[in-house]
Motif scaffolding. Structure first.
Motif, short mmCIF file in Angstrom:
data_model
loop_
_atom_site.label_atom_id
_atom_site.label_comp_id
_atom_site.label_asym_id
_atom_site.label_seq_id
_atom_site.Cartn_x
_atom_site.Cartn_y
_atom_site.Cartn_z
N GLN B 21 -8.71 -7.70 11.69
CA GLN B 21 -9.23 -6.72 10.77
C GLN B 21 -11.12 -7.33 10.55
O GLN B 21 -10.96 -9.01 10.15
N THR B 25 -12.52 -3.50 7.22
CA THR B 25 -11.45 -2.51 7.62
C THR B 25 -10.91 -1.35 6.88
O THR B 25 -11.67 -1.41 5.46
N ASN B 26 -10.54 -0.10 6.76
CA ASN B 26 -9.96 0.73 5.96
C ASN B 26 -8.18 0.64 6.05
O ASN B 26 -7.55 0.85 4.98
N GLN B 27 -8.06 -0.16 6.58
CA GLN B 27 -6.70 -1.09 7.12
C GLN B 27 -6.40 -2.13 5.41
O GLN B 27 -6.32 -3.11 6.56
N THR B 28 -5.96 -1.91 4.54
CA THR B 28 -6.52 -2.83 3.73
C THR B 28 -5.02 -3.41 3.07
O THR B 28 -5.14 -4.98 2.68
N GLU B 29 -4.66 -2.88 3.36
CA GLU B 29 -2.75 -3.47 3.09
C GLU B 29 -1.74 -3.37 4.04
O GLU B 29 -1.85 -1.76 5.02
N ILE B 49 -7.90 -8.93 3.06
CA ILE B 49 -7.27 -7.39 3.31
C ILE B 49 -5.92 -8.06 2.05
O ILE B 49 -6.14 -9.44 1.66
N GLU B 50 -5.10 -7.13 1.98
CA GLU B 50 -4.08 -7.34 1.34
C GLU B 50 -2.34 -7.24 2.06
O GLU B 50 -2.15 -6.23 2.43
N ALA B 68 -8.97 -13.07 2.10
CA ALA B 68 -7.62 -12.19 2.35
C ALA B 68 -7.11 -12.77 1.14
O ALA B 68 -7.16 -13.66 0.49
#
Lengths: 441, 227
Positions: B21, B25-29, B49-50, B68
């Protein structure tokens, strides 16, 4: 009148002038002697071994005409990107902080010209070092000074330092004199205070934990980098076996002649085993596990010449590492600074108070004026030359023993001048077929 | 939201996905299920990210984290968030030995207790433990803040450098060169901020501050008995 015969004044062997001077120094200062370098006492060494050149029972190769390969690959067990070296001689870990920036740069430049790797040390990775070392091994030390994942990923290999030959079981000590602003910042500590490097890793205890620690590092670095484990030469059979068990790609074995930036003289001279005594037990451990040549063995500690390299390889090592010899090649202890060594109360070739930061050669110092004395380009050329000479010497011996690769040297190519070395190296006493001390470690 | 089941996805694949990531990134979860005490979960991350780990983890969870936020909804094994550089790691349960060891930055929150050597050799990380901590915590700690709402075990802050230790409960014993120090307004401010960020229900005024007496910073034979 006839003169009465007198006895000549005679110094005690037990209370020699050197011993007496040390007693007086300790009584005056109240602190043990701290110094750099490795053991200075005479211990059985590679000098005690001789090669048996080829005659009728073995067939030699022609010097300078027939090929004798010197290449070595380190990290073939698990790593996606093993280290390919042109010569079986690497530069051992020495820290920025202990060494000046120009000295680290010179090591990088010289090693790269020779086709081999350098190694960082306690204190982290500098841009100069990364920039000038084509292949750089990043030491993962108990202190974790300057440790970060970006540098792990910038490295070509990672060396987990568990022990050091000069002080197995001991930590490091960078005294306040050398803690400049830059060194302090890299280590997250105030300027001018003594910096103790821990003797053990803070977040693992024992080989089972180490195995999991290696998994973590591999996960962080995508399983690309070879993982070396460096051990001090104390219990080489068991430590090598446990390093293999923990997942090492490479074992780095450092004997008691191996140097250090600064530690107690009593430690350097009285803890650990001679390099010569450590190699065969380590090789035996690898052989017993079926891992000899699969997990590579790098030997360091008092390697000074191509003959030393050839002997270490003949005893089963895959490569060697040099530290002190590399510094001398750069210009450390050079007699051209004789007057300044004299002013410090020592001589060229005996100076070892590297922790004081007053090195006339500008190598083991952070003093900006002294540092300027080392031209990293010129010093690199000298290191390259020295590495080339060591390699040529090693090849010369290997060819004389009929070997087309230096790794084909074997214990059967050696004999020993002394009983002690014969027992330690596991080779016959010269003129006999007797190998003393066989039957276990 | 991405969900990765560790009972069917290999660890290497999980970490590769998380490490891939980027900043944007839009994939954060991310949610990781069935960790079952696995080692080296979510290590070497370097993106905002989470990641939520549903269950307990083994050794070195979130090791060397950068940026993160990693939340473990169980307990964590030894070396959680070791050498963390930045970001946040939150453990809902207890943490084993050497939590936050050598951490260089970021925030580690342990909602339960932490075992021995919490914050050992810490180098800038902030650690908030809602419960108690074990012996030899903050040994040779160099910088950063260790906040403990409960009690501390033996030899707290032995051979401490510049790290600040705040303990609300009892300290069983202090290590060499570690002393109680005056709580000044700037320390109240630091504590207030850390307690708030860690979701800890405590008042800064309830804590005592411990730090280095700085007597062992340069070796002298007269101090030899302290080692």
């Amino acid at each position: 009148m006839e003169k009465t015969p007198q006895t000549l004044p005679r110094n005690s062997w037990t209370y020699s002038p050197e011993i007496n001077a040390e007693i007086r120094r300790a009584a005056d200062t109240g602190i043990y002697d701290i110094r750099g370098g490795g053991a200075k006492r005479r211990v059985p060494h590679f000098d005690d071994l001789l090669f048996l050149g080829a005659s009728i029972s073995r067939y030699p190769l022609e010097g300078y005409r027939e090929k004798c390969d010197t290449s070595v690959t380190l990290g073939t067990r698990f790593a996606k990107k093993p280290i390919e070296l042109k010569i079986p001689i690497t530069i051992a870990g020495m820290s920025f902080g202990a060494l000046s920036g120009p000295a680290k740069e010179a090591l990088g430049r010289g090693a790269t010209m020779a086709g081999t790797s350098t190694t960082t040390g306690d204190g982290g990775m500098t841009n100069e070092e990364r920039g000038h070392s084509e292949k750089l091994v990043y030491q993962y030390l108990p202190s974790r000074y300057g440790m970060n994942p970006d540098d792990l990923r910038r490295a070509d290999a990672i060396e987990i330092v568990v022990g050091q030959g000069a002080k197995p079981g001991g930590g490091g000590m960078l005294l306040g004199q050398k803690i400049t602003e830059r060194v302090a910042k890299m280590r997250n500590l105030p300027i001018g205070i003594d910096q103790r490097s821990a003797c053990r890793h803070p977040d693992w205890t024992g080989p089972d934990d180490l195995e999991i620690k290696i998994l973590e590092i591999r996960e962080i670095t995508n399983w690309e980098k070879p993982i070396y484990i460096k051990i001090g030469g104390a219990r080489p059979y068991y430590d090598t076996a446990l390093a293999v068990k923990a997942g090492a790609d490479v074992v780095v074995l450092d004997g008691m002649q191996g140097g250090t930036a600064a530690t107690q003289d009593v430690f350097i001279e009285n803890v650990g085993q001679p390099t010569l005594a450590c190699i065969r037990p380590a090789v035996k451990a690898l052989q017993d596990l079926g891992m000899h040549r699969k997990v590579q063995l790098v030997v360091s500690g008092g390697i000074r010449s191509g003959a030393d390299v050839a002997k270490a390889l003949a005893l089963g090592a895959d490569a060697v590492a040099i530290g002190t010899a590399a510094l001398i090649a750069l210009g450390e202890n050079d007699p051209k600074w004789a007057a300044e060594y004299d002013a410090l109360g020592v001589t060229a070739d005996s100076y070892d108070d590297w922790h004081e930061g007053k090195d006339p050669a500008g190598i083991t110092t952070q003093n900006p004026e002294l540092m300027k004395r080392l031209d990293p380009v010129e010093a690199a050329r000298k290191l390259r030359n020295f590495l080339a000479v060591m390699t040529l010497e090693c090849q010369t011996i290997a060819r004389a023993c009929g070997k087309s690769h230096v790794h084909n040297l074997e214990p059967e190519d050696l004999c020993s001048l002394t009983l002690e070395a014969a027992a330690m190296a596991g080779v016959p006493l010269a003129g006999t077929s007797w190998i003393p001390g066989q039957g276990g470690f | 939201m991405q969900t990765i089941d560790l009972s069917t996805t290999p660890l290497r694949e999980l970490n590769s996905s998380l490490q891939a990531q980027s900043e944007n990134t839009n994939q954060t979860e991310w949610v990781i299920t069935n960790p079952k005490g696995a080692h080296a979960i979510a290590v070497g991350l370097d993106a905002p990210i989470e990641v939520t780990v549903k269950g307990s983890t083994g050794y070195y969870c979130a090791g060397m984290n950068q940026q993160a936020t990693v939340k473990v909804t169980g307990s964590a094994g030894p070396g959680v968030a070791e050498n963390m550089m930045s970001g946040t790691v939150i453990i809902d349960g207890d943490a084993s030995q050497y939590a936050g060891a050598t951490g260089q930055g970021g925030l580690l929150v342990i909602k339960g207790n932490a075992s021995s050597r919490c914050g050992i050799s810490m180098k800038g990380i902030n650690i908030v433990v809602h419960g108690n901590i074990g012996h030899m915590s903050a040994f040779m700690a160099q910088s950063g803040n260790l906040v403990v709402l409960g009690d501390a075990g033996d030899a707290l802050g032995d051979s401490l450098y510049e790290a600040r230790l705040f303990v609300r409960g009892n300290v069983k014993s202090l290590g060499s060169d570690c002393i109680e120090k005056e709580m000044r307004p700037e320390h109240i401010e630091i504590l207030k901020d850390l307690l708030e960020r860690a979701g800890a229900d405590a008042k800064p005024e309830e804590f005592k501050r411990y730090g280095s007496a700085r007597k062992l910073y340069n070796f002298h034979v007269d101090h030899a008995g302290a080692y």
